[in-house]
Design a protein around this motif. Structure first.
Motif, short mmCIF file in Angstrom:
data_model
loop_
_atom_site.label_atom_id
_atom_site.label_comp_id
_atom_site.label_asym_id
_atom_site.label_seq_id
_atom_site.Cartn_x
_atom_site.Cartn_y
_atom_site.Cartn_z
N VAL A 35 1.59 9.08 -2.80
CA VAL A 35 0.15 9.24 -2.91
C VAL A 35 -0.48 8.02 -3.53
O VAL A 35 -1.50 7.51 -3.05
CB VAL A 35 -0.19 10.50 -3.74
N ALA A 36 0.10 7.51 -4.61
CA ALA A 36 -0.45 6.34 -5.27
C ALA A 36 -0.51 5.15 -4.33
O ALA A 36 -1.51 4.45 -4.26
CB ALA A 36 0.39 6.00 -6.51
N ILE A 37 0.57 4.92 -3.59
CA ILE A 37 0.62 3.79 -2.67
C ILE A 37 -0.41 3.95 -1.56
O ILE A 37 -1.11 3.00 -1.19
CB ILE A 37 2.04 3.62 -2.09
N VAL A 38 -0.53 5.15 -1.03
CA VAL A 38 -1.50 5.39 0.04
C VAL A 38 -2.92 5.21 -0.46
O VAL A 38 -3.75 4.57 0.18
CB VAL A 38 -1.31 6.81 0.63
N VAL A 39 -3.20 5.74 -1.63
CA VAL A 39 -4.53 5.59 -2.20
C VAL A 39 -4.86 4.13 -2.41
O VAL A 39 -5.99 3.68 -2.19
CB VAL A 39 -4.62 6.37 -3.53
N LEU A 40 -3.87 3.34 -2.82
CA LEU A 40 -4.11 1.93 -3.07
C LEU A 40 -4.20 1.10 -1.80
O LEU A 40 -4.72 -0.02 -1.83
CB LEU A 40 -3.00 1.37 -3.96
N ALA A 41 -3.74 1.62 -0.69
CA ALA A 41 -3.66 0.81 0.53
C ALA A 41 -5.03 0.32 0.99
O ALA A 41 -5.19 -0.82 1.40
CB ALA A 41 -2.98 1.60 1.64
N SER A 42 -6.04 1.17 0.94
CA SER A 42 -7.35 0.73 1.37
C SER A 42 -7.97 -0.23 0.37
O SER A 42 -8.72 -1.13 0.73
CB SER A 42 -8.29 1.92 1.57
N ALA A 43 -7.65 -0.04 -0.91
CA ALA A 43 -8.10 -1.00 -1.91
C ALA A 43 -7.50 -2.36 -1.62
O ALA A 43 -8.14 -3.40 -1.80
CB ALA A 43 -7.71 -0.53 -3.30
N ASP A 78 1.04 -5.40 1.47
CA ASP A 78 1.51 -4.57 0.37
C ASP A 78 0.34 -4.32 -0.58
O ASP A 78 -0.30 -5.27 -1.05
CB ASP A 78 2.63 -5.28 -0.38
N PRO A 79 0.01 -3.05 -0.85
CA PRO A 79 -1.19 -2.78 -1.64
C PRO A 79 -1.18 -3.37 -3.03
O PRO A 79 -2.21 -3.84 -3.51
CB PRO A 79 -1.25 -1.25 -1.67
N ILE A 80 -0.03 -3.36 -3.69
CA ILE A 80 0.04 -3.91 -5.04
C ILE A 80 -0.18 -5.41 -5.03
O ILE A 80 -0.97 -5.95 -5.82
CB ILE A 80 1.38 -3.56 -5.70
N GLU A 94 6.89 2.22 -11.74
CA GLU A 94 6.76 2.42 -10.31
C GLU A 94 6.79 3.88 -9.88
O GLU A 94 6.16 4.24 -8.90
CB GLU A 94 7.87 1.64 -9.57
N ASP A 95 7.56 4.69 -10.57
CA ASP A 95 7.72 6.08 -10.14
C ASP A 95 7.86 6.96 -11.38
O ASP A 95 8.94 7.01 -11.97
CB ASP A 95 8.94 6.22 -9.22
N PRO A 96 6.77 7.59 -11.79
CA PRO A 96 5.44 7.61 -11.18
C PRO A 96 4.69 6.30 -11.42
O PRO A 96 4.97 5.59 -12.39
CB PRO A 96 4.75 8.78 -11.89
N MET A 97 3.73 6.02 -10.55
CA MET A 97 3.01 4.77 -10.62
C MET A 97 2.04 4.75 -11.81
O MET A 97 1.21 5.64 -11.97
CB MET A 97 2.21 4.56 -9.33
N ILE A 98 2.19 3.73 -12.67
CA ILE A 98 1.25 3.48 -13.75
C ILE A 98 0.90 2.00 -13.70
O ILE A 98 1.78 1.14 -13.76
CB ILE A 98 1.83 3.85 -15.13
N LEU A 99 -0.38 1.71 -13.57
CA LEU A 99 -0.86 0.35 -13.43
C LEU A 99 -1.70 -0.05 -14.63
O LEU A 99 -2.44 0.77 -15.19
CB LEU A 99 -1.71 0.20 -12.16
N ARG A 237 -9.18 -3.85 -21.18
CA ARG A 237 -8.00 -3.41 -20.43
C ARG A 237 -8.25 -2.03 -19.80
O ARG A 237 -8.99 -1.21 -20.36
CB ARG A 237 -6.80 -3.35 -21.36
N ALA A 238 -7.62 -1.79 -18.66
CA ALA A 238 -7.69 -0.47 -18.01
C ALA A 238 -6.28 -0.03 -17.63
O ALA A 238 -5.39 -0.87 -17.41
CB ALA A 238 -8.57 -0.53 -16.77
N ALA A 239 -6.09 1.27 -17.57
CA ALA A 239 -4.83 1.84 -17.10
C ALA A 239 -5.15 2.90 -16.06
O ALA A 239 -6.14 3.64 -16.19
CB ALA A 239 -4.04 2.44 -18.26
N LEU A 240 -4.32 2.97 -15.03
CA LEU A 240 -4.48 3.95 -13.96
C LEU A 240 -3.16 4.68 -13.78
O LEU A 240 -2.12 4.06 -13.60
CB LEU A 240 -4.88 3.25 -12.66
#
Length: 295
Positions: A35-43, A78-80, A94-99, A237-240
């Motif tokens: 889900v995280a990767i898919v959500v980030l793909a359009s970004a 690659d979205p990242i 990476e799993d779970p994704m924390i940016l 700073r931000a965290a997602l």
């Protein structure tokens, strides 16, 4: 010298605070990471296409649509890596994704959110759908729900940047919650996921976008206990992170809690902490909230 806070007894809550009501599965990655990767793909598409947002009706990147859940892992770009072209981004987990996004907000934007939080009026933070005071959470909160605050041009700029970073429209995000912690104040272990949102038109809280508005002399981090990871507060700073796991059971889509991103706000030991967050929903929150159609 500030008095060092006593270490609080650890408890776990299964839901986060909620805004006041309006008056009128794949191999290699968990479902959360997919889900995280898919959500980030359009970004990512946005980042590599000169700031042009993706069109949900037409955009496909190498056959991959960022607007549907897809378990493909050979995405181009690659979205990242694409997000790193625009943001000072670090993958903390990476799993779970924390940016982590450094310099996500300017100093002026940090000051603006603090200023608006003070205007909104800080009150003792609550926890859960019942919005009760709870000994597990001792900070102060201000909600930017008043239109004079939520429509402030500075807020709109920040909201748009957040939306582009995590690939949602701004209306899918709750209003800003501005937070203040004095010495000794904390929020014990909890999840931002609220199961009751399954029944709401806005859907569950997919993710949390958290921004730090000042430097804290000591303490005040966001600690992911199960992952052995703490995000340290730093101005701008931000965290997602992601709170929900996507499921598709023969066409029936539903979401469950991602327990590995349960977290706590550690006590401020010295100084004070200002922060703000946006909870990101699967569907439109703002307009459903205005109609009283969310819990």
């Amino acid at each position: 010298m500030a008095k060092k806070a006593a270490k609080p007894k650890k408890i776990t809550k299964n839901n986060g605070a909620t805004a006041p009501k309006a008056k009128s599965e794949s191999g290699g990655f968990s479902a959360t990471s997919v889900v995280a990767i898919v959500v980030l793909a359009s970004a990512a598409y946005y980042a590599v296409n000169n700031g042009k947002p993706a069109d949900p009706k037409s955009v496909e990147v190498d056959g991959f649509s960022p607007y549907r859940i897809d378990t493909r892992q050979d995405m181009v770009p690659d979205p990242i890596e694409a997000l790193k072209l625009r943001f000072n981004l670090t993958v903390l987990n990476e799993d779970p994704m924390i940016l982590q996004f450094d310099d996500f907000l300017t100093s002026d934007e940090c000051d603006a959110l603090i200023e608006l939080g003070k205007k909104a009026g800080l009150a003792r933070s609550t926890a859960g759908m019942s919005r009760d005071l709870d000994s597990s959470r001792t900070s102060q909160t201000a909600w930017l729900t008043d239109r004079r605050l939520s429509q402030d041009p500075r807020v709109k700029v920040i909201e748009q940047r957040m939306a582009e970073a995590c690939n949602v429209v701004p209306d899918n995000m709750e209003h800003f919650q501005v937070l203040h912690y004095d010495v000794g104040q904390f929020y014990l272990g909890h999840s931002d996921y609220i199961a009751e949102h399954q029944k709401d038109s806005c859907g569950v809280r997919l993710a949390t976008f958290f921004v730090y508005l000042n430097d804290v002399e000591e303490g005040g981090g966001t600690k992911f206990v199960d992952l052995g990871l703490t995000v340290q507060p730093k101005r701008g700073r931000a965290a997602l992170w992601y709170n929900s796991i996507y499921h598709n059971d023969s066409g029936k889509v539903y979401w469950t809690q991602e327990t590995r991103t349960n977290h706590e706000a550690t006590a401020v030991v010295k100084g004070e902490k200002w922060a703000a967050n946006k909870w990101v929903h699967v569907k439109d929150f703002v307009n459903n909230w205005a109609k009283g159609a969310t819990m």
